[in-house]
Design an enzyme around this catalytic site. Sequence first.
Site, PDB file in Angstrom:
ATOM      1  N   ASP A  72       0.880  -1.161   0.000  1.00 59.60           N
ATOM      2  CA  ASP A  72       0.000   0.000   0.000  1.00 59.60           C
ATOM      3  C   ASP A  72       0.929   1.227   0.000  1.00 59.60           C
ATOM      4  O   ASP A  72       2.104   1.121   0.371  1.00 59.60           O
ATOM      5  CB  ASP A  72      -0.881  -0.026   1.253  1.00 59.60           C
ATOM      6  CG  ASP A  72      -1.673   1.246   1.418  1.00 59.60           C
ATOM      7  OD1 ASP A  72      -2.303   1.681   0.442  1.00 59.60           O
ATOM      8  OD2 ASP A  72      -1.647   1.825   2.534  1.00 59.60           O
ATOM      9  N   ASP A  98      -0.026   5.091   0.895  1.00 57.84           N
ATOM     10  CA  ASP A  98      -0.232   6.046   1.992  1.00 57.84           C
ATOM     11  C   ASP A  98      -0.205   5.329   3.337  1.00 57.84           C
ATOM     12  O   ASP A  98      -1.017   4.434   3.585  1.00 57.84           O
ATOM     13  CB  ASP A  98      -1.596   6.752   1.843  1.00 57.84           C
ATOM     14  CG  ASP A  98      -1.680   7.624   0.600  1.00 57.84           C
ATOM     15  OD1 ASP A  98      -0.771   8.439   0.389  1.00 57.84           O
ATOM     16  OD2 ASP A  98      -2.656   7.483  -0.155  1.00 57.84           O
TER      17      ASP A  98
HETATM   18  C1  BG6 Z   1      -5.670   6.038   0.223  1.00 59.03           C
HETATM   19  C2  BG6 Z   1      -5.768   6.776   1.546  1.00 59.03           C
HETATM   20  O1  BG6 Z   1      -4.376   5.600   0.019  1.00 59.03           O
HETATM   21  O2  BG6 Z   1      -6.057   6.890  -0.852  1.00 59.03           O
HETATM   22  C3  BG6 Z   1      -7.171   7.332   1.694  1.00 59.03           C
HETATM   23  O3  BG6 Z   1      -5.502   5.876   2.592  1.00 59.03           O
HETATM   24  C4  BG6 Z   1      -7.519   8.220   0.516  1.00 59.03           C
HETATM   25  O4  BG6 Z   1      -7.241   8.068   2.907  1.00 59.03           O
HETATM   26  C5  BG6 Z   1      -7.388   7.400  -0.773  1.00 59.03           C
HETATM   27  O5  BG6 Z   1      -8.861   8.687   0.628  1.00 59.03           O
HETATM   28  C6  BG6 Z   1      -7.676   8.233  -2.023  1.00 59.03           C
HETATM   29  O6  BG6 Z   1      -6.680   9.204  -2.146  1.00 59.03           O
HETATM   30  P1  BG6 Z   1      -6.639  10.333  -3.260  1.00 59.03           P
HETATM   31  O7  BG6 Z   1      -5.191  10.749  -3.286  1.00 59.03           O
HETATM   32  O8  BG6 Z   1      -7.071   9.704  -4.559  1.00 59.03           O
HETATM   33  O9  BG6 Z   1      -7.564  11.407  -2.834  1.00 59.03           O
HETATM   34 MG    MG Z   2      -2.693   3.148   3.595  1.00 58.27          MG
END
Ligand code: BG6
Ligand code: MG
Length: 236
Positions: free
Chosen positions: A19, A21
């Site tokens: 993963d 984030d």
């Molecule tokens: C995930 C995060 O990796 O990405 C979430 O954990 C986030 O919190 C999701 O909502 C979508 O992210 P983005 O960058 O497309 O807004």
């Molecule tokens: Mg994550």
Amino acid sequence: MSSCGRVNANCSDYAVIFDLDGVIVSTDDCHYRAWKRLADEECIPFDAEINNRLRGVSRMESLEIILEKSPRVYSDDQKQVLAERKNGYYRELLQSLSPSDVLPGALELITALKERGFRVAIGSSSRNCPIILERIGLKSVFDVVVDGNCISRSKPDPEVFMKAAEKLGIPPKRCVVIEDAEAGVEAAARAGMPVIAVGAAAGSPLAALSAQDLTTITADTIIRVLAGCPDSADTL
Ligand code: BG6
Ligand code: MG
């Protein structure tokens, strides 16, 4: 340990799907601050507990969770505007992202895995994944990247991990996922992949192994997880 399975000597038959984030990079606080700014502007109660439910889920689904506490009802068009506004705030914060935001142990683990021949991939719900990988200097490191731009169903649906395995050409049971979100741990389990849960997801009953962060995870840990005996002290 006699109950352990066997792992082929050739590690290129196996993959680790990370993963992004909260596992590779510390963008969690940026997401939190951006949602908090939007929620405050809209007078919607928002706290760390609600924020924890947003881990791993898509931008629009995150917004729906935040709007559960909203006194006001928004149309679909207004929701799109809100999500874009949050993303604008988030992208502002990402401007200061740099290789120093890579989380402890991540680079060491990726390097060790590649040296052993493992394939490495990203399986993320984020549509900002390309810009994040570029800013932290890891754009060319992964064999495969599947992100929020490539999927139609967000975690806990297994789509993101199934797509990564398909692109890698490696069967799901030979892919270990590393996740910090409960939704991501569930997605990996539904994909039939052993999961290592870190950070906020540590202790998940669906995980093969839990760790606080990546600093204690080595290529040998991954081999033990693949062999079905994550707690063994022996190197297989
Ligand atoms: C995930 C995060 O990796 O990405 C979430 O954990 C986030 O919190 C999701 O909502 C979508 O992210 P983005 O960058 O497309 O807004
Ligand atoms: Mg994550």
